[in-house]
Design a protein around this motif. Structure first.
Motif, PDB file in Angstrom:
ATOM      1  N   ASP A  18       0.877  -1.185  -0.102  1.00  0.00           N
ATOM      2  CA  ASP A  18       0.408  -0.073  -0.123  1.00  0.00           C
ATOM      3  C   ASP A  18       1.213   1.498  -0.078  1.00  0.00           C
ATOM      4  O   ASP A  18       0.178   2.367   0.010  1.00  0.00           O
ATOM      5  CB  ASP A  18      -0.712  -0.201   1.200  1.00  0.00           C
ATOM      6  N   VAL A  19       1.950   1.382  -0.229  1.00  0.00           N
ATOM      7  CA  VAL A  19       3.082   2.421  -0.461  1.00  0.00           C
ATOM      8  C   VAL A  19       2.809   2.656  -1.498  1.00  0.00           C
ATOM      9  O   VAL A  19       3.277   2.222  -2.383  1.00  0.00           O
ATOM     10  CB  VAL A  19       4.535   2.189   0.100  1.00  0.00           C
ATOM     11  N   PHE A  73       9.135   0.097  -3.275  1.00  0.00           N
ATOM     12  CA  PHE A  73       8.528  -1.054  -1.649  1.00  0.00           C
ATOM     13  C   PHE A  73       7.776  -1.344  -2.125  1.00  0.00           C
ATOM     14  O   PHE A  73       7.680  -2.893  -1.875  1.00  0.00           O
ATOM     15  CB  PHE A  73       8.927   0.422  -0.938  1.00  0.00           C
ATOM     16  N   SER A  74       6.524  -0.542  -2.736  1.00  0.00           N
ATOM     17  CA  SER A  74       5.009  -1.499  -3.101  1.00  0.00           C
ATOM     18  C   SER A  74       5.655  -2.608  -4.087  1.00  0.00           C
ATOM     19  O   SER A  74       4.998  -3.868  -3.440  1.00  0.00           O
ATOM     20  CB  SER A  74       4.338  -0.416  -3.627  1.00  0.00           C
ATOM     21  N   GLN A  75       6.373  -2.963  -4.479  1.00  0.00           N
ATOM     22  CA  GLN A  75       6.432  -3.937  -5.921  1.00  0.00           C
ATOM     23  C   GLN A  75       7.722  -4.552  -4.951  1.00  0.00           C
ATOM     24  O   GLN A  75       7.692  -5.599  -5.534  1.00  0.00           O
ATOM     25  CB  GLN A  75       6.939  -3.657  -7.011  1.00  0.00           C
ATOM     26  N   ILE A  93       7.100  -3.526   6.280  1.00  0.00           N
ATOM     27  CA  ILE A  93       5.927  -3.345   6.580  1.00  0.00           C
ATOM     28  C   ILE A  93       6.546  -1.398   6.453  1.00  0.00           C
ATOM     29  O   ILE A  93       7.805  -0.871   6.283  1.00  0.00           O
ATOM     30  CB  ILE A  93       5.411  -3.403   7.711  1.00  0.00           C
ATOM     31  N   ALA A  94       5.300  -1.081   6.335  1.00  0.00           N
ATOM     32  CA  ALA A  94       5.573   0.682   5.984  1.00  0.00           C
ATOM     33  C   ALA A  94       5.003   1.075   7.314  1.00  0.00           C
ATOM     34  O   ALA A  94       4.043   0.140   7.867  1.00  0.00           O
ATOM     35  CB  ALA A  94       5.194   0.849   5.067  1.00  0.00           C
ATOM     36  N   VAL A  95       5.189   2.097   8.103  1.00  0.00           N
ATOM     37  CA  VAL A  95       4.621   2.757   9.186  1.00  0.00           C
ATOM     38  C   VAL A  95       4.198   4.392   9.452  1.00  0.00           C
ATOM     39  O   VAL A  95       5.258   5.341   8.702  1.00  0.00           O
ATOM     40  CB  VAL A  95       5.250   2.976  11.025  1.00  0.00           C
ATOM     41  N   VAL A 121      15.731   0.746   7.816  1.00  0.00           N
ATOM     42  CA  VAL A 121      14.668   1.504   8.647  1.00  0.00           C
ATOM     43  C   VAL A 121      15.020   2.465   7.063  1.00  0.00           C
ATOM     44  O   VAL A 121      16.152   3.371   7.012  1.00  0.00           O
ATOM     45  CB  VAL A 121      15.191   1.616  10.005  1.00  0.00           C
ATOM     46  N   HIS A 122      14.135   2.671   6.700  1.00  0.00           N
ATOM     47  CA  HIS A 122      14.334   3.638   5.558  1.00  0.00           C
ATOM     48  C   HIS A 122      12.993   5.142   6.025  1.00  0.00           C
ATOM     49  O   HIS A 122      11.496   4.359   5.895  1.00  0.00           O
ATOM     50  CB  HIS A 122      13.732   3.273   3.937  1.00  0.00           C
TER      51      HIS A 122
END
Length: 95
Positions: free
Chosen positions: A14-15, A20-22, A29-31, A68-69
């Motif tokens: 969902d980013v 990242f999404s692919q 995960i994303a936050v 961590v990006h």
């Protein structure tokens, strides 16, 4: 492992950034953060800090490498707004 930032967890798919999404670069995960602080998710060694300070690589004690990006458009900021308190080679603890 602990989440490096407080906020809402979303699926990496969902980013709104294809790298990242692919999952071209990593699984994970994303936050969406609720504050501006990023903390270490594991005990280990800092192995990389991007010149723009928007990402950091950590090798956990068990050998797993974690990226961590922070921020999708951070490279264009050229490090402005980011403050790193560690350098490559530093030993870090959770939090």
């Amino acid at each position: 492992m602990h989440t490096p930032v407080n906020g809402s967890i979303i699926a990496l798919e969902d980013v709104p950034y294809p790298v990242f999404s692919q999952k071209m670069m990593v699984e994970g995960i994303a936050v969406i953060p609720s504050n501006g602080n990023i903390h270490f998710p594991v005990k280990g060694t800092v192995i990389l800090i991007a010149a723009t300070k928007h990402s950091i690589g950590i090798r956990a004690e068990n050998g797993v490498e974690i990226l961590v990006h922070v921020e999708l458009e951070a490279v264009s900021l050229n490090g402005e707004g980011f403050n790193s308190v560690v350098i490559a080679g530093d030993q870090v603890s959770v939090g």
